[in-house]
Each structure stands twice: as structure tokens, then as C-alpha cells.
Motif scaffolding. Structure first.
Motif, PDB file in Angstrom:
ATOM      1  N   PRO A  35      40.780  42.656  38.924  1.00 44.25           N
ATOM      2  CA  PRO A  35      40.401  42.945  37.536  1.00 44.25           C
ATOM      3  C   PRO A  35      38.906  42.815  37.246  1.00 44.25           C
ATOM      4  O   PRO A  35      38.423  43.374  36.267  1.00 44.25           O
ATOM      5  N   PHE A  36      38.170  42.116  38.105  1.00 45.19           N
ATOM      6  CA  PHE A  36      36.739  41.931  37.881  1.00 45.19           C
ATOM      7  C   PHE A  36      35.909  42.577  38.989  1.00 45.19           C
ATOM      8  O   PHE A  36      34.789  42.148  39.274  1.00 45.19           O
ATOM      9  N   ALA A  37      36.461  43.617  39.614  1.00 44.86           N
ATOM     10  CA  ALA A  37      35.812  44.277  40.752  1.00 44.86           C
ATOM     11  C   ALA A  37      34.473  44.919  40.385  1.00 44.86           C
ATOM     12  O   ALA A  37      33.633  45.131  41.253  1.00 44.86           O
ATOM     13  N   CYS A  42      30.165  41.573  43.151  1.00 49.38           N
ATOM     14  CA  CYS A  42      31.041  42.267  44.105  1.00 49.38           C
ATOM     15  C   CYS A  42      30.291  43.372  44.846  1.00 49.38           C
ATOM     16  O   CYS A  42      30.520  43.571  46.044  1.00 49.38           O
ATOM     17  N   ARG A  43      29.425  44.067  44.181  1.00 53.10           N
ATOM     18  CA  ARG A  43      28.615  45.091  44.870  1.00 53.10           C
ATOM     19  C   ARG A  43      27.776  44.448  45.968  1.00 53.10           C
ATOM     20  O   ARG A  43      27.652  44.978  47.072  1.00 53.10           O
ATOM     21  N   GLY A  63      38.836  52.073  46.218  1.00 50.86           N
ATOM     22  CA  GLY A  63      39.158  50.910  45.390  1.00 50.86           C
ATOM     23  C   GLY A  63      37.898  50.084  45.207  1.00 50.86           C
ATOM     24  O   GLY A  63      37.284  49.671  46.182  1.00 50.86           O
ATOM     25  N   ALA A  64      37.534  49.865  43.971  1.00 47.22           N
ATOM     26  CA  ALA A  64      36.315  49.115  43.667  1.00 47.22           C
ATOM     27  C   ALA A  64      36.436  47.690  44.193  1.00 47.22           C
ATOM     28  O   ALA A  64      37.495  47.073  44.126  1.00 47.22           O
ATOM     29  N   GLY A  65      35.354  47.183  44.750  1.00 51.91           N
ATOM     30  CA  GLY A  65      35.302  45.809  45.200  1.00 51.91           C
ATOM     31  C   GLY A  65      36.188  45.504  46.394  1.00 51.91           C
ATOM     32  O   GLY A  65      36.550  44.355  46.610  1.00 51.91           O
TER      33      GLY A  65
END
Length: 159
Positions: A35-37, A42-43, A63-65
Motif C-alpha cells: 500500500p505504500f509502494a 521504495c524507489r 508492480g510498484a516497489g
């Protein structure tokens, strides 16, 4: 149909199958983002991850993160929910606390370790039992250590 047309159609069919096969081999794995990707930390975590982990090559991931190695046998998700205080096993690897999700491990699911006391939290899941999680956590420390630590694991004697 004459032989030239048959040969041409057969050649096009082979090229089409080769293109589909190449796409299947390079298609990105889909990983559910935390949820916080989108958190900027995270980057930075993803940028510091190795191309190889425990002898497994990094996969292409949607998928992010998220990151994956060895066809999904190791999956990292940054931006997962921070853990609440727990009695699950906590280990400190090079200054980073990681908590083992004992319930998932007991169900014969993947071994899942999540950073403790860092926001956003990072989760690392291992599908194969023979992978050395401690070695992977030592490598991951370089990627996650810059996420500020807000709390740490404590032993029962410290409560």
C-alpha cells in the motif's frame, strides 16, 4: 497453393511462434504492490537491489516497489504495512531488524521476513526452503538501511 506460397506461410508461422515464445520468456512477473509502494524510499531501495541474489537472476517485474529473482522464488515488496509489536522471531542483520512471519512458515507457505521499525517496511519472501535467508538479508541491508529506523526489536528481558 504453390510451393513458394506454402514455404512463405510456413516461415511466417514459425516467426510468429518464435515471437510469441520470446514474449513469454521476457514477460514481466506480476507482483502485488504494498500500500505504500509509491514512497520515495521504495524507489531508492529498488535502485540498490542486486541483479543476482543467492545465485538467482533478477526478473522483470510489474508492480510498484517490487522485485523478484529466480522466476519468483525470491520476491521483495517495499511499502508493505509496518508490523505491530509481535512475539514472532526477530533477527538483527547488520543493524536492520527482520521479523519472520511464523504463521505463514508453519502453514508450509513461503518464508516471509519483514523489516521491523522502518517505514515503509520491506518484505522478502522465499519459496524454496533451502535458500539461505540470512545471506539474502545481509545483501538486502545495503538497500534498506537508509530507511529511517523508528523502533527496534527488543527481547523479553527488555520489556
Amino acid at each position: 497453393m504453390d510451393r513458394k506460397k506454402q514455404a512463405l506461410l510456413a516461415g511466417l508461422g514459425v516467426l510468429g511462434l518464435a515471437a510469441v515464445g520470446a514474449f513469454a520468456l521476457t514477460a514481466a512477473r506480476s507482483v502485488e504492490p504494498g500500500p505504500f509502494a509509491a514512497d520515495p524510499h521504495c524507489r531508492r531501495v529498488l535502485a540498490r537491489l542486486p541483479d543476482e541474489l543467492l545465485g538467482k537472476q533478477r526478473d522483470s517485474v510489474e508492480g510498484a516497489g517490487a522485485a523478484s529473482w529466480g522466476g519468483g522464488t525470491i520476491v521483495l515488496r517495499c511499502g508493505v504495512e509496518p508490523l505491530a509489536p509481535t512475539v514472532d522471531t526477530c533477527m538483527n542483520v547488520n543493524g536492520t531488524d527482520w521479523v519472520l512471519d511464523e504463521e505463514r512458515a508453519e502453514r508450509a507457505g513461503p518464508r516471509v521476513l519483514t523489516t521491523y521499525g522502518r517505514v515503509p517496511s520491506v518484505e522478502l519472501a522465499f519459496e524454496e526452503d533451502d535458500l539461505l535467508a540470512g545471506d539474502a538479508l545481509a545483501v538486502m541491508d545495503k538497500a534498506v538501511r537508509d530507511i529511517p529506523q523508528q523502533s527496534r526489536c527488543i527481547g523479553l528481558g527488555e520489556t
